[in-house]
Write a protein that holds these residues in place. Structure first.
Motif, PDB file in Angstrom:
ATOM      1  N   ASN A  20       0.823  -1.213   0.000  1.00 26.26           N
ATOM      2  CA  ASN A  20       0.000   0.000   0.000  1.00 26.26           C
ATOM      3  C   ASN A  20       0.860   1.267   0.000  1.00 26.26           C
ATOM      4  N   ILE A  21       1.898   1.249  -0.838  1.00 28.18           N
ATOM      5  CA  ILE A  21       2.767   2.404  -1.014  1.00 28.18           C
ATOM      6  C   ILE A  21       2.920   2.660  -2.508  1.00 28.18           C
ATOM      7  N   SER A  22       3.482   3.793  -2.866  1.00 27.93           N
ATOM      8  CA  SER A  22       3.688   4.095  -4.280  1.00 27.93           C
ATOM      9  C   SER A  22       4.877   3.300  -4.816  1.00 27.93           C
ATOM     10  N   ARG A  23       4.912   3.117  -6.121  1.00 30.39           N
ATOM     11  CA  ARG A  23       6.031   2.405  -6.731  1.00 30.39           C
ATOM     12  C   ARG A  23       7.344   3.146  -6.493  1.00 30.39           C
ATOM     13  N   PRO A  24       7.390   4.500  -6.639  1.00 30.25           N
ATOM     14  CA  PRO A  24       8.650   5.192  -6.345  1.00 30.25           C
ATOM     15  C   PRO A  24       9.130   4.994  -4.903  1.00 30.25           C
TER      16      PRO A  24
END
Length: 165
Positions: free
Chosen positions: A93-97
């Motif tokens: 549940n985090i961004s890819r970057p």
């Protein structure tokens, strides 16, 4: 008969009026919490044959039924699965970057056989467990500090009350 294990998402029954929704709650009541009876749980097939469930299978079944009875979808993923960075980021549940930063910082192991990074599911789960543990420890420390500060404030208030009398 063998088949390739693939990631598979299972959704709970869509309509609360269906018998399957009621069946989930009945099954949840039957499974209940983990007890000594879990060691003797059996699965009975359509032909009437029964097999005793290993504790791990019983626990997974209990967790799946619990999640689905709460309206949550579940993912069935083989443990040896290799994820893309986007799949791993979605799982955490985090961004890819943000995930890429974690990879490059050495927080999560990965392989880069070509242009694209690949992350093993087990490494993502290990990171998730470590992150939860760190958050729990930080929360415990913050709670202890707040409790100490509250005690100091209460002592100051008692001193003030005594001085005014």
């Amino acid at each position: 008969m063998t088949s390739a294990l693939e990631q598979h998402t299972v959704f709970p029954p869509a309509d609360a009026d269906t018998g399957s929704h009621h069946a989930l709650h009945s099954l949840l009541g039957l499974l209940g919490s983990r007890t000594a009876a879990a060691a003797h749980a059996r699965l009975i097939g359509p032909d009437g044959s029964a097999v005793e469930l290993p504790d791990e299978v019983y626990e997974v079944l209990r967790q799946v039924v619990t999640a689905m009875s709460q309206g949550l979808a579940i993912n069935v993923v083989p443990r040896h699965a290799v994820l893309t960075t986007q799949e791993a980021a979605d799982m955490l549940n985090i961004s890819r970057p943000t995930l890429v930063k974690l990879l490059e910082a050495g927080e999560i192991r990965y392989e880069q056989p070509g242009r694209h990074r690949k992350v093993r599911l087990q490494d993502v789960l290990d990171y998730q467990q470590r992150a939860r543990h760190r958050r729990r420890m930080a929360l415990d420390e913050m709670t202890a500090r707040a409790s100490e500060e509250e005690s100091d404030v209460e002592a100051d208030n008692v001193d003030r009350i005594i001085q005014t009398r």
